[in-house]
Design an enzyme around this catalytic site. Structure first.
Site, PDB file in Angstrom:
ATOM      1  N   ASP A 113      -3.262  -7.297  -5.722  1.00 14.62           N
ATOM      2  CA  ASP A 113      -3.181  -5.858  -5.978  1.00 14.62           C
ATOM      3  C   ASP A 113      -3.679  -5.617  -7.397  1.00 14.62           C
ATOM      4  O   ASP A 113      -3.445  -6.435  -8.290  1.00 14.62           O
ATOM      5  CB  ASP A 113      -1.746  -5.352  -5.837  1.00 14.62           C
ATOM      6  CG  ASP A 113      -1.262  -5.340  -4.389  1.00 14.62           C
ATOM      7  OD1 ASP A 113      -2.100  -5.155  -3.491  1.00 14.62           O
ATOM      8  OD2 ASP A 113      -0.054  -5.496  -4.172  1.00 14.62           O
ATOM      9  N   ASP A 131      -4.798  -1.201   1.088  1.00 18.23           N
ATOM     10  CA  ASP A 131      -3.616  -0.339   1.134  1.00 18.23           C
ATOM     11  C   ASP A 131      -4.016   1.134   1.230  1.00 18.23           C
ATOM     12  O   ASP A 131      -3.415   1.904   1.982  1.00 18.23           O
ATOM     13  CB  ASP A 131      -2.737  -0.551  -0.100  1.00 18.23           C
ATOM     14  CG  ASP A 131      -2.212  -1.970  -0.214  1.00 18.23           C
ATOM     15  OD1 ASP A 131      -2.071  -2.650   0.824  1.00 18.23           O
ATOM     16  OD2 ASP A 131      -1.955  -2.403  -1.353  1.00 18.23           O
TER      17      ASP A 131
END
EC number: 3.4.23.36
Length: 152
Positions: A113, A131
């Site tokens: 991330d 995401d």
């Protein structure tokens, strides 16, 4: 065909952006991109949102695999003309994002991330392109039943 292209595009953009982040962003360091609004913040997420269920890799892979199979089955059904055609593209976005995170979790045991948008007074997540694709696809699918169906 647009749905398949969307899945492949999300996979390609997400996996290449994660590779870029791993090579170019220092781990666990926040770098401001747009003052007070957007940051690069490279982390390794061994769970799901907010690192929940960290250390439960097999369970996460199983749950994700079941969801991907279910969504994939829905998409195949729609592409064969047996479902709500308007769901194909948002479903493909969700599938592409889910597949990208699944693939990385399967290969590396975690997900990269690197995007962070602070929300005042909230514990905002650090996320990736997959995401974003999952959230956009899911929200789009949620709105579709409320949209008028145009007859052509």
């Amino acid at each position: 065909m647009k749905a398949i292209l969307a899945i492949l595009t999300v996979l390609g953009i997400d996996l290449s952006s994660k590779e870029w982040a791993e090579k170019n962003l220092p781990l666990n360091k926040k770098r401001e991109i747009v003052k007070d609004h957007l940051y690069f913040w490279h982390i390794k997420n061994r769970g799901i949102a907010y690192n929940r269920f960290s250390g439960r890799r097999k369970g996460i892979l199983l749950a994700t695999g079941v969801l991907l199979a279910f969504y994939g089955g829905l998409l195949v059904r729609i592409l064969r003309g047996k479902g709500e055609r308007r769901l194909a593209l948002p479903l493909a976005l969700t599938l592409g994002g889910g597949a990208a995170n699944f693939w990385e979790r399967l290969r590396k045991g975690r997900v990269t991330d690197f995007l962070f948008i602070p929300v005042k007074g909230k514990n905002a997540p650090i996320f990736n392109i997959a995401d974003v694709s999952i959230v956009v696809g899911a929200l789009w699918m949620t709105v579709i039943p409320f949209l008028k169906n145009k007859k052509k």
